[in-house]
Design an enzyme around this catalytic site. Structure first.
Site, PDB file in Angstrom:
ATOM      1  N   GLU A  48     122.095 -48.766  93.852  1.00  0.00           N
ATOM      2  CA  GLU A  48     120.374 -48.234  93.193  1.00  0.00           C
ATOM      3  C   GLU A  48     120.131 -49.686  92.721  1.00  0.00           C
ATOM      4  O   GLU A  48     119.179 -50.111  92.143  1.00  0.00           O
ATOM      5  CB  GLU A  48     121.308 -48.345  91.672  1.00  0.00           C
ATOM      6  CG  GLU A  48     122.443 -47.195  91.693  1.00  0.00           C
ATOM      7  CD  GLU A  48     122.556 -46.650  90.227  1.00  0.00           C
ATOM      8  OE1 GLU A  48     122.487 -45.550  90.033  1.00  0.00           O
ATOM      9  OE2 GLU A  48     122.785 -47.009  89.606  1.00  0.00           O
ATOM     10  N   GLU A  52     128.077 -38.938  79.780  1.00  0.00           N
ATOM     11  CA  GLU A  52     126.629 -38.879  80.465  1.00  0.00           C
ATOM     12  C   GLU A  52     126.470 -37.521  81.052  1.00  0.00           C
ATOM     13  O   GLU A  52     125.031 -37.367  80.943  1.00  0.00           O
ATOM     14  CB  GLU A  52     126.697 -40.292  81.080  1.00  0.00           C
ATOM     15  CG  GLU A  52     125.263 -40.125  82.354  1.00  0.00           C
ATOM     16  CD  GLU A  52     125.024 -41.233  83.546  1.00  0.00           C
ATOM     17  OE1 GLU A  52     124.302 -41.461  84.305  1.00  0.00           O
ATOM     18  OE2 GLU A  52     126.319 -41.867  83.710  1.00  0.00           O
ATOM     19  N   ASP A 102     129.318 -39.044  91.376  1.00  0.00           N
ATOM     20  CA  ASP A 102     129.077 -40.040  90.037  1.00  0.00           C
ATOM     21  C   ASP A 102     129.875 -39.573  88.349  1.00  0.00           C
ATOM     22  O   ASP A 102     128.997 -38.889  87.709  1.00  0.00           O
ATOM     23  CB  ASP A 102     127.492 -40.451  89.442  1.00  0.00           C
ATOM     24  CG  ASP A 102     126.972 -41.064  88.649  1.00  0.00           C
ATOM     25  OD1 ASP A 102     128.372 -42.122  88.079  1.00  0.00           O
ATOM     26  OD2 ASP A 102     126.291 -41.380  88.954  1.00  0.00           O
TER      27      ASP A 102
END
Length: 686
Positions: A288, A389, A361
């Site tokens: 990332e 999340e 993820d």
């Protein structure tokens, strides 16, 4: 002998701050075991004391005072004696303990035996946990040792107080006022972690700031380390790989450059001079956009080993395996395996490779990561996400122990379960704590912090056992109420999967904030940022083909594991669309088509949330009014948003497949255009 005196426990409102450590008064026979007089804590290891042992004594005093309740009276007999023998060889090793009534007086004398003071602290919390769930003192006989040596929380907290993917307010770390001022919350946080056996904390975001390695921050870390040391907690720091260039005056961060290596050696020496028990570094590299060794043509092993040499035998380098690159056209689910497995055996002995539970993820459901079992010569630890999340933030009830149990209990096909693979090393969880009064944003999110700690200590515990003991400590010991709460918790994660990502779908959230549905998003710069990349839906079908005819990610698993998922006709439907692209009208073993089954799963998820809301409403009067109202309001949000997820997703799939709604299923409440128009730039956690 040292006596532990009872002190008055402050009376707090039932706002959740006390977590599972409320020590609410016992009733009936359980209370009659305890006298209102002080329980004497006799230290039987030669009278040696320590800050850790003092905390254990204080906790026993606090716990017994709370459990006895105001005005409690025993009919007769002497006060309960709790004897701590903190130097006995009990066969549990570091941190382990043995709890048992004293044979000649099982109602009035109790022994906590351990090989060290930390074991006595853990044993004290364990005794109070058993009593808090309603067990009689004379019935408690336990011998336990932690299953994993490293049981860690990772905070994605930034020094400015913002928490990345945090949904419980601001960061609990007041970096600005450290080291001079240490907030009491730091002590309360350490106490909660010690009650679960959590023994390591990474205090900052994996997207790290280099300046946190400067002397002014080392002084702040030193103050934290000193405060947490008696609770058995070591401080770890996320380190930015480019720090020698960012703050060190070098023009490179190449791990093979002698000047870079020397800079890290000097930095490690500086930290360990201030904090002799510093745990080590956690590193996110070449993922990332974060800097890493690949920037210089080096491998992950080169980068990790350079830092490991700087630390030496004083600590550990934890190197995250969460990597993906925009330039890599391979299936994102394959990238970590392809980068790390060829490096097996090349990492230093004090390096741990930290692997997420699944290959993408932290999705509501993923198959276990294929790296587990595939690197027998590398120390691997599991990374889980406690903060939700992708599971409804803090507003949706989603108890995550069943998710983690799926992973821990999964047979890798390469010499054991995931739990067995990581047992020699440990497990890390991305924390869900914040500045909200109840710590986690909603009361039920406390259960995930609790469940993570309990599974890190003992992965053989069941989701039901953990939910029951948490509910009894946190809300009420009433058996009917505990049963209802446990039922809600056990069904909750599956409900979220059903209304968000059924049948193996993944990564279907909207852009940036990860809040709400966005399966139509297909225009982001990086392919793997787009939900359409993961669902691969069109008029003919839906799903990501990861068989040999597609990305071949299935081949990364052991053959006997891959065989379970290779045939769309026999695969567990939970993983169907993760591994296969199937036609909308294909018939599943249930007798329903893919389209019918998909809509049915969305509806099942919505109905499950309605059931949870009804169960909770039925507990009015059994739960204090303040927390009952707060949970009711969160469930109302979840009911509304579950329907939004269902309707928006179904509307989009219909726009592709042109199919009518299955018989009996309600159409979406709004148009697809209306759902697409929703925007939430202010959503928490960005």
């Amino acid at each position: 002998m040292v006596a532990c005196s009872v002190v008055a426990v402050p009376a707090y409102a039932e706002d959740g701050y006390d977590l599972w450590l409320r020590y609410a008064p016992l009733e009936g026979e359980a209370q009659s075991d305890l006298r209102a007089d002080s329980p004497f804590a006799n230290i039987a290891d030669g009278g040696r004391s320590s800050p850790t042992l003092e905390i254990a004594l204080e906790e026993l005093s606090r716990g017994f005072a709370g459990l006895q309740g105001s005005g409690a009276r025993a009919a007769n007999g002497s006060p309960v004696k709790v004897e701590l023998d903190c130097g006995e060889t009990v066969g549990t090793g570091e941190g382990g303990y043995r709890l048992s009534p004293v044979a000649d007086d099982p109602r009035r004398a109790f022994l906590i035996a351990a090989e060290d003071h930390l074991g006595c602290l853990y044993g004290s919390f364990a005794l109070l946990r058993e009593l808090s769930t309603g067990k009689r003192l004379s019935d408690i006989a336990i011998g336990q040792a932690p299953a994993m040596p490293l049981r860690m929380l990772n905070h994605w907290d930034n020094p400015d107080g913002h928490v990345e993917r945090g949904y419980a307010g601001r960061s609990i770390f007041d970096w600005w006022h450290l080291p001079e001022r240490l907030d009491q919350r730091m002590i309360d946080y350490a106490r909660a972690n010690a009650s679960l056996g959590i023994n390591g904390v990474v205090v900052n975001n994996v997207n790290a700031k280099s300046f946190m390695l400067e002397p002014r921050y080392i002084a702040k870390l030193e103050r934290l380390a000193h405060a947490w040391r008696p609770y058995g907690i070591r401080v770890y720091l996320s380190a930015r790989f480019s720090a020698p260039r960012d703050i060190g005056g070098l023009d490179t961060a190449d791990p093979l450059d002698p000047a870079v290596r020397a800079w890290w050696h000097a930095k490690a020496d500086q930290i360990y001079t201030a904090i002799p028990d510093f745990g080590g570094f956690l590193v996110k590299a070449n993922s990332e956009g974060q800097p890493g060794p690949q920037d210089y043509g080096r491998t992950h092993a080169d980068g990790a080993n350079m830092l490991a040499a700087a630390i030496g035998d004083r600590g550990t380098v934890i190197w995250r395996a969460f990597v993906y690159s925009a330039e890599d056209e391979a299936d994102r689910a394959k990238q970590a395996y392809e980068e790390f497995v060829p490096l097996d055996g090349q990492f230093a002995d004090n390096v741990i490779v930290q692997v997420k539970n699944g290959p993408v993820d932290f999705q509501p459901r993923e198959p276990f990561h294929p790296m587990f079992g595939a690197m027998p010569n590398t120390r691997l630890m599991l990374e889980a996400q406690i903060t939700k999340e992708y599971l409804g933030f803090a507003s949706h009830l989603a108890y995550l122990a069943p998710l983690w149990k799926e992973v821990l209990d999964a047979d890798t096909g390469r010499g054991g379960t995931v739990a067995e693979v990581v047992a020699p090393v440990g497990i890390a969880g991305v924390a869900n704590t914040g500045s909200d009064r109840n710590w986690t944003g909603s009361h039920f999110d406390q259960a995930n912090w609790y469940a993570f700690g309990r599974l890190a200590w003992n992965p053989a515990l069941t989701s039901e056992e953990i939910a029951g003991e948490w509910a009894a400590q946190t809300f009420t010991r009433d058996p009917a109420a505990v049963g209802a709460i446990t039922s809600m918790m056990l069904d909750s994660r599956e409900a979220v999967v059903s209304y968000m990502t059924p049948l193996g779908l993944a990564h279907q959230m909207d852009t940036g904030h990860h809040y709400g549905p966005g399966p139509w998003v297909c225009d982001l710069a990086r392919p793997e940022w787009n939900p359409c990349y993961y669902h691969q839906a069109d008029r003919s079908g839906i799903g990501f083909d990861r068989t040999a005819n597609g990305s071949d990610a299935l081949s990364q698993y052991a053959p006997q594991v891959a065989a379970q998922w290779a045939d769309p006709a026999t695969i567990d439907p939970h993983y169907l669309l993760w591994f296969h692209h199937v036609a909308w009208d294909d018939t599943l073993p249930s007798g329903r088509t893919v389209w019918q089954e998909l809509v049915r799963e969305y509806d099942r998820g919505v109905a499950a949330v309605d059931t949870m809301a009804g169960q909770w409403a039925g507990l009015r009067g059994a739960i204090d009014a303040e927390r009952h109202r707060a949970v009711s309001e969160s469930l109302a949000i979840q009911q509304r948003e579950a329907r939004w997820w269902r309707d928006a997703s179904v509307a989009y799939w219909q726009s592709l497949n042109g199919l009518e709604m299955p018989q009996g299923a309600s159409p979406p409440a709004e148009t697809l255009e209306a759902y697409k128009s929703r925007s939430f730039p202010e959503a928490p956690g960005q």
